[in-house]
Enzyme design. Structure first.
Site, mmCIF file in Angstrom:
data_model
loop_
_atom_site.group_PDB
_atom_site.id
_atom_site.type_symbol
_atom_site.label_atom_id
_atom_site.label_comp_id
_atom_site.label_asym_id
_atom_site.label_seq_id
_atom_site.Cartn_x
_atom_site.Cartn_y
_atom_site.Cartn_z
ATOM 1 N N ASP A 139 -8.334 8.726 37.613
ATOM 2 C CA ASP A 139 -7.599 7.540 38.070
ATOM 3 C C ASP A 139 -8.516 6.517 38.749
ATOM 4 O O ASP A 139 -8.428 5.319 38.491
ATOM 5 C CB ASP A 139 -6.525 8.024 39.048
ATOM 6 C CG ASP A 139 -5.668 6.914 39.591
ATOM 7 O OD1 ASP A 139 -4.922 6.299 38.807
ATOM 8 O OD2 ASP A 139 -5.743 6.643 40.815
ATOM 9 N N SER A 199 1.072 7.452 42.140
ATOM 10 C CA SER A 199 0.903 8.911 42.092
ATOM 11 C C SER A 199 1.793 9.651 43.087
ATOM 12 O O SER A 199 2.065 10.832 42.887
ATOM 13 C CB SER A 199 -0.554 9.276 42.382
ATOM 14 O OG SER A 199 -1.376 8.825 41.363
ATOM 15 N N HIS A 250 0.725 9.557 35.414
ATOM 16 C CA HIS A 250 1.019 8.223 34.864
ATOM 17 C C HIS A 250 -0.174 7.824 34.018
ATOM 18 O O HIS A 250 -1.203 8.501 34.028
ATOM 19 C CB HIS A 250 1.231 7.205 35.998
ATOM 20 C CG HIS A 250 0.072 7.161 36.936
ATOM 21 N ND1 HIS A 250 -1.140 6.597 36.590
ATOM 22 C CD2 HIS A 250 -0.100 7.680 38.181
ATOM 23 C CE1 HIS A 250 -1.985 6.744 37.602
ATOM 24 N NE2 HIS A 250 -1.394 7.413 38.578
ATOM 25 N N GLU A 283 -5.686 19.334 40.594
ATOM 26 C CA GLU A 283 -5.682 17.911 40.229
ATOM 27 C C GLU A 283 -7.087 17.408 39.885
ATOM 28 O O GLU A 283 -8.022 17.548 40.679
ATOM 29 C CB GLU A 283 -5.148 17.054 41.382
ATOM 30 C CG GLU A 283 -5.018 15.595 40.950
ATOM 31 C CD GLU A 283 -4.986 14.570 42.077
ATOM 32 O OE1 GLU A 283 -4.535 13.444 41.811
ATOM 33 O OE2 GLU A 283 -5.412 14.875 43.206
ATOM 34 N N THR A 341 -1.330 13.073 45.285
ATOM 35 C CA THR A 341 -0.929 14.196 44.425
ATOM 36 C C THR A 341 -0.927 15.534 45.172
ATOM 37 O O THR A 341 0.090 16.228 45.179
ATOM 38 C CB THR A 341 -1.805 14.251 43.157
ATOM 39 O OG1 THR A 341 -1.805 12.958 42.563
ATOM 40 C CG2 THR A 341 -1.312 15.284 42.176
ATOM 41 N N HIS A 382 -9.392 2.598 37.831
ATOM 42 C CA HIS A 382 -9.079 1.472 38.732
ATOM 43 C C HIS A 382 -10.287 0.539 38.898
ATOM 44 O O HIS A 382 -10.130 -0.641 39.168
ATOM 45 C CB HIS A 382 -8.641 1.983 40.108
ATOM 46 C CG HIS A 382 -7.211 2.435 40.150
ATOM 47 N ND1 HIS A 382 -6.166 1.637 39.764
ATOM 48 C CD2 HIS A 382 -6.653 3.611 40.551
ATOM 49 C CE1 HIS A 382 -5.019 2.302 39.914
ATOM 50 N NE2 HIS A 382 -5.289 3.500 40.389
ATOM 51 N N HIS A 427 -2.086 0.873 36.933
ATOM 52 C CA HIS A 427 -1.510 1.941 36.119
ATOM 53 C C HIS A 427 -0.784 1.335 34.919
ATOM 54 O O HIS A 427 -0.462 0.148 34.917
ATOM 55 C CB HIS A 427 -0.509 2.756 36.941
ATOM 56 C CG HIS A 427 -1.145 3.470 38.086
ATOM 57 N ND1 HIS A 427 -0.425 4.117 39.056
ATOM 58 C CD2 HIS A 427 -2.455 3.647 38.415
ATOM 59 C CE1 HIS A 427 -1.255 4.664 39.936
ATOM 60 N NE2 HIS A 427 -2.488 4.389 39.575
HETATM 61 ZN ZN LIG Z 1 -4.040 5.220 40.686
#
Ligand SMILES: [Zn+2]
Ligand SMILES: *[C@@H]1O[C@H](CO)[C@@H](O)[C@H](O)[C@H]1NC(C)=O
Ligand SMILES: *[C@@H]1O[C@H](CO)[C@@H](O)[C@H](O)[C@H]1NC(C)=O
Ligand SMILES: *[C@@H]1O[C@H](CO)[C@@H](O)[C@H](O)[C@H]1NC(C)=O
Ligand SMILES: *[C@@H]1O[C@H](CO)[C@@H](O)[C@H](O)[C@H]1NC(C)=O
Length: 525
Positions: free
Chosen positions: A353, A125, A397, A348, A190, A357, A472
């Site tokens: 994300d 990121s 991503h 954001e 980010t 994960h 990712h």
């Molecule tokens: Zn990530």
């Protein structure tokens, strides 16, 4: 016409042939939603298709100069994630889900963006946010510095790499107000890409910097010392702003405050704003946040010691109460839109994300819905109407996340693959989920999901390979755009293109220079 309806644990399939109705009932436990009307009538598709073409033909392009820019980044929100979230959203509304639209899917223009970074096929990121906010591709883990930066080497990077200006800085130069809203720590990759320059995204606080060989500043200090005129900063991450001798106000725990240099950066932020004779507030829980006037010039809100909660886990009151992403976006627009010259806002949805994960697809997908609500909140306000405001929605991503099998229409997207014959099984006789990961912590070889409730928030969806965290994905992401010059968002581009579309739309950054943009300098309309 075929109508499928769910009644308790039975699925009724009603097939209408003129006056004759055939009804078949199948036992199910896991098919989602109410009523599914299959469009078996071909002429309906053709009618809708023709209408859609005329709707597109009649769309006007907007070539005005954008007064405002909002960049919405769904962290890790790849195409599969959006598809699954769209289905989930529809099912929560009682529909079958596949033909639903998220709010931002109604945007006028889209393109693809290539997300690779300078040294890796699949990026992180930091490098991708740097690409989108500075217009320069850089190395893995680098923020706001060009490709000569070497990760984790402060002195080398300071010597050989250029510190990059961001679109936020370009907007400030024209007197625009600026804001950063995230559900992550505000020092996380980010949000930090909007204002910081660092050879390692992990240098969020002084406690994270072992290396003392050169004058590199931790990200929290860069935010407070080097960026005092960002109007709105909302997110998590108090731990890098408070000295490790002070209890965290939310948890009451001393170990939740981490600065080793003894500084209280929140106090420093407050005294800087006082010295500017401005109006300002600092808040750290939702009750205070809701009470803050949108007439302030500056607002700092740090709602958690670390990241804010997943939306599905979020508390709404008390010391650990947190505002939603849409509440933060609304407040940011209240404040930013009171400036004379427009604004730049970064929003954001960070924890999409993090859910991925951990293979926790439900958490990730509910955070997509919270993110979509934030886009909708902005879209419903005159202060950010497409007449004056370029809105871009994208992801930094993707993730290695898949929608698999041939589930029947309307199947619970968080459930097992079923068709008209019931559960579908693999070669070993085991049922499998619709949602899957290629890798991650949930990998187990011998799993039988027949009696597992896969729809709980803590269920880790199956992974093909065992890794500490799911990784990712390297494929392109979608860029959605609406507002002035949004028609430039078409085709397939490097991710850096986004920066230049935003800059051109608002006539800032490189397009301030008349030789780059005679159109901008002569006043585009
Ligand atoms: Zn990530
Ligand atoms: C940083 O880079 C320099 C070369 O510019 C090198 O001499 C030094 O050993 C590197 N430091 C680390 C910690 O890798
Ligand atoms: C703030 O106000 C004080 C007292 O009115 C004045 O002395 C000072 O110059 C002002 N500072 C700024 C930055 O305007
Ligand atoms: C709400 O704002 C008012 C006026 O600024 C203040 O007096 C009051 O203490 C605030 N209440 C909370 C819960 O923060
Ligand atoms: C499975 O979990 C979901 C979400 O927590 C819950 O609503 C549902 O009732 C559970 N189903 C069963 C059969 O326990």
């Amino acid at each position: 016409m075929v109508i499928i309806s769910k009644n308790g644990d039975y699925l009724g399939v009603f097939v209408y042939f003129g006056y004759i109705t055939i009804c078949v009932s199948l036992p199910v436990t896991n098919i989602a939603s109410g009523k599914l009307e299959l469009q078996t009538d071909g002429s309906k598709w053709s009618r809708e298709g023709v209408d859609e073409v005329y709707r597109m033909v009649n769309k006007q392009t907007n070539t005005k100069v954008a007064k405002n820019i909002i960049l919405f980044i769904g962290d890790g929100m790849g195409v599969t994630t959006m598809t699954a979230a769209r289905i989930l959203d529809g099912q929560l509304k009682g529909q079958s889900g596949e033909d639903n639209k998220l709010y931002f899917e109604t945007y006028d223009h889209t393109s693809l963006a290539k997300t690779y970074c300078l040294d890796k096929m699949t990026p992180d990121s930091a490098s991708t946010a740097t690409a989108m906010l500075t217009g320069v591709k850089t190395n893995y883990k680098i923020l706001g510095m060009d490709g000569n930066a070497v990760v984790n080497n402060c002195s080398h990077s300071m010597k050989y790499s250029q510190k990059l200006q961001t679109i936020l800085h370009w907007a400030q130069k024209l007197g625009k107000r600026t804001g950063i809203v995230s559900t992550a720590r505000v020092t996380h990759a980010t949000p930090a890409a909007a204002y910081s320059h660092t050879a390692n995204r992990d240098w969020e606080g002084d406690v994270n910097m072992e290396q003392q060989d050169a004058p590199c500043k931790d990200i929290a200090r860069q935010l407070i010392e080097d960026n005092p005129t960002i109007n709105v900063i909302l997110g998590g991450g108090r731990r890098h702003f408070l000295p490790n001798t002070m209890r965290d106000p939310g948890t009451g725990r001393i170990e939740d405050s981490q600065r080793a240099d003894g500084r209280d950066l929140i106090k420093e932020w407050l005294s800087d704003k006082r010295s500017r004779n401005s109006t300002y507030s600092y808040v750290w829980n939702r009750d205070q946040f809701l009470n803050v006037s949108g007439n302030k010039e500056y607002l700092l809100g740090l709602f958690s010691s670390s990241h804010m909660s997943y939306d599905i886990d979020r508390r709404t009151s008390g010391k650990q109460g947190e505002p939603s992403l849409s509440e933060m976006t609304n407040k940011a627009i209240d404040i930013l839109s009171k400036g004379q010259n427009g604004y730049f806002l970064l929003v954001e949805g960070a924890r999409i994300d993090h859910g991925h994960h951990d293979n926790k697809a439900k958490k990730a997908l509910y955070d997509v819905l919270a993110f979509d609500n934030a886009v909708k909140a902005a879209g419903s306000r005159p202060e950010s109407s497409p007449d004056t405001t370029l809105s871009i929605v994208t992801a930094d991503h993707s993730h290695v996340f898949n929608i698999v099998g041939y589930p029947q229409r309307g199947s619970d997207v968080l459930g097992l693959v079923r068709d008209t014959g019931g559960l579908v099984t693999d070669q070993n006789g085991k049922p499998y989920t619709i949602l899957h990961y290629s890798n991650g912590p949930s990998y187990t070889q011998n799993i039988n999901l027949r009696y597992v409730n896969t729809t709980t928030a803590w269920f880790p969806f199956p992974a093909g390979y065992s890794t500490q965290y799911e990784t990712h994905g390297g494929e392109d992401v979608v860029v959605y755009a609406k507002g002035p010059m949004s028609h430039l968002v078409r085709g397939s581009h490097e991710q850096t293109y986004i920066t230049y579309v935003m800059a051109y739309s608002a006539c800032i950054g490189p397009f301030l220079d008349p030789s780059n943009s005679p159109v901008c300098s002569s006043g585009r309309v």
